[in-house]
Design a protein around this motif. Structure first.
Motif, short mmCIF file in Angstrom:
data_model
loop_
_atom_site.label_atom_id
_atom_site.label_comp_id
_atom_site.label_asym_id
_atom_site.label_seq_id
_atom_site.Cartn_x
_atom_site.Cartn_y
_atom_site.Cartn_z
N ASP A 182 0.81 -1.22 0.00
CA ASP A 182 0.00 0.00 0.00
C ASP A 182 0.84 1.27 0.00
N HIS A 183 2.16 1.10 -0.09
CA HIS A 183 3.06 2.26 -0.19
C HIS A 183 3.72 2.35 -1.57
N TYR A 184 3.47 1.36 -2.45
CA TYR A 184 4.08 1.42 -3.79
C TYR A 184 3.15 0.88 -4.89
N HIS A 185 1.92 0.49 -4.53
CA HIS A 185 1.02 -0.18 -5.46
C HIS A 185 0.89 0.54 -6.80
N ALA A 186 0.74 1.85 -6.78
CA ALA A 186 0.52 2.60 -8.02
C ALA A 186 1.73 2.56 -8.95
N LEU A 187 2.90 2.33 -8.39
CA LEU A 187 4.12 2.26 -9.20
C LEU A 187 4.09 1.06 -10.14
N LEU A 188 3.33 0.03 -9.77
CA LEU A 188 3.25 -1.18 -10.61
C LEU A 188 2.58 -0.90 -11.95
N GLY A 189 1.80 0.17 -12.02
CA GLY A 189 1.11 0.48 -13.27
C GLY A 189 1.91 1.34 -14.23
N LEU A 190 3.14 1.71 -13.85
CA LEU A 190 3.94 2.61 -14.68
C LEU A 190 4.98 1.84 -15.50
#
Length: 396
Positions: A200-208
């Motif tokens: 929950d501290h890096y989840h959005a980075l997986l979409g880049l």
């Protein structure tokens, strides 16, 4: 650490919620995941290696720990009729229903800490001042039970501290979150700091993709302890996106040494702190303190209050202090937050999301009670605002 044993696979417990019978695990290394994926003829383009077990009623496990699993047993569970391949998540790749046949799935816990590239990094630590003036403000993004913070200088985002989203975020939700920031980040090229390797501290980075990372970030700072296949893949992608001298692996302090230590020069308005080596990812992460002549803010990640309080003790000038509350208001050790007598309390911001599990709610209520009775913070819950929270660090 690389697994050279053909009999066992090492897996990492990413999240364990016994009250909800939910278990999320990942492989420790990408090699084991690739072997399993090839065997079951999964989509060769699939990157998500985490596995969600529904209705888990097995042995009690320790979150953040590594367990040894029989390779044959792992192959068996991936061939279960209840196994689903998840396509709408950047984080979760597979999900299946727990059954009694899996009661002996997790054997001995392994006391290991894994490092990127299988060794402690020899890249330089971050020791120089950053070319920035006083911070003008900060944002706590509305991303549910997760962490995504921004620091502004001259009203331009120049630091992103964590880039997370909640466990069940869909790919579309992640894409929308970053689409809101793409133009701004591309223009300002902020540095990106990951506090610790909790989803929950890096989840959005997986979409880049690599191209987007190259376009939107100037520097990447992260703890060198990469516990699972997902965190290792992220670092691989970053290394393919940014110059080597823009990537900083932060070493932990030795267990017997100080609990927390800044890696920046004392007169810098940005202070990045490393912590002692610990099997708990929450206690061994990176913290950030940003100061202006008018105010300061401590970004705590999931650290405990005693660590935050040590940083607070260094702030001995007349100003207002703000706190992004540790661990989303959940369990973070005994409450202790006592500023110097020249420091005023400002805002305490909590990213709670809509979590309904009871043990978290109990901790959250206790945290809010401590903040109300032991400090003079004004408490702001991001979920109640229904939007990102912006706090000024300058008077004008």
């Amino acid at each position: 650490m690389r697994n050279t044993n053909n009999t066992y696979i090492f897996i990492y417990i990413e999240e364990y919620r016994p009250t909800e019978n939910l278990l999320l695990f990942d492989f420790v290394d990408n090699q084991s995941f690739m072997e399993i994926k090839t065997f079951i003829r999964s989509d060769p383009q699939k990157r998500s290696s985490m596995v969600l077990i529904r209705n888990y009623h097995g042995k009690k496990l320790e979150e953040g720990a590594v367990y040894r699993v029989s390779r044959n047993k792992m192959l068996e569970i991936f061939l279960l009729e209840s196994m689903l391949e998840i396509h709408n998540s950047y984080l979760i790749g597979y999900s299946f229903e727990y059954s009694k046949v899996l009661s002996d799935l997790f054997s001995a816990k392994q006391e290991i800490i894994t490092y990127y590239l299988d060794e402690k990094s020899n890249l330089p630590l971050l020791t120089k001042n950053f070319p920035v003036s006083d911070a003008s403000g900060f944002n706590v993004r509305n991303v549910g039970h997760a962490n995504w913070n921004e620091v502004e200088f001259e009203h331009r985002v120049k630091i992103v501290y964590d880039i997370g989203s909640h466990l069940h975020s869909t790919k579309q939700e992640i894409d929308n979150l970053f689409a809101d920031k793409y133009i701004e980040y591309k223009k300002n090229l902020p540095m990106l700091i990951i506090s610790h390797w909790d989803k929950d501290h890096y989840h959005a980075l997986l979409g880049l993709e690599s191209e987007t990372i190259q376009q939107c970030f100037s520097t990447f700072i992260f703890p060198e302890h990469t516990p699972n296949a997902t965190s290792k893949r992220i670092v691989d992608r970053i290394r393919n996106s940014l110059p080597k001298n823009s990537i900083h692996y932060i070493k932990n302090l030795k267990k017997a040494g100080r609990k927390v230590e800044s890696i920046c020069e004392p007169n810098c308005n940005i202070q990045i702190y490393r912590t002692r080596e610990n099997y708990s990812r929450n206690k061994s992460g990176i913290l950030l303190c940003v100061k202006s002549s008018f105010a300061s803010v401590i970004f705590s990640g999931d650290a405990d209050y005693s660590t935050c309080n040590l940083i607070l003790q260094e702030l001995k000038y007349y100003h207002t202090n703000h706190l992004v509350v540790p661990h989303h208001g959940g369990k973070a050790g005994a409450f202790k937050y006592v500023p110097h007598n020249s420091v005023n309390f400002g805002k305490a911001i909590i990213s709670t999301g809509t979590s309904k599990f009871l043990h978290f709610k109990n901790h959250l209520n206790k945290t809010k009670d401590d903040l109300k009775t032991k400090t003079k913070f004004q408490i702001i819950e991001v979920e109640e605002q229904k939007k990102d929270v912006h706090i000024k660090l300058k008077k004008f």
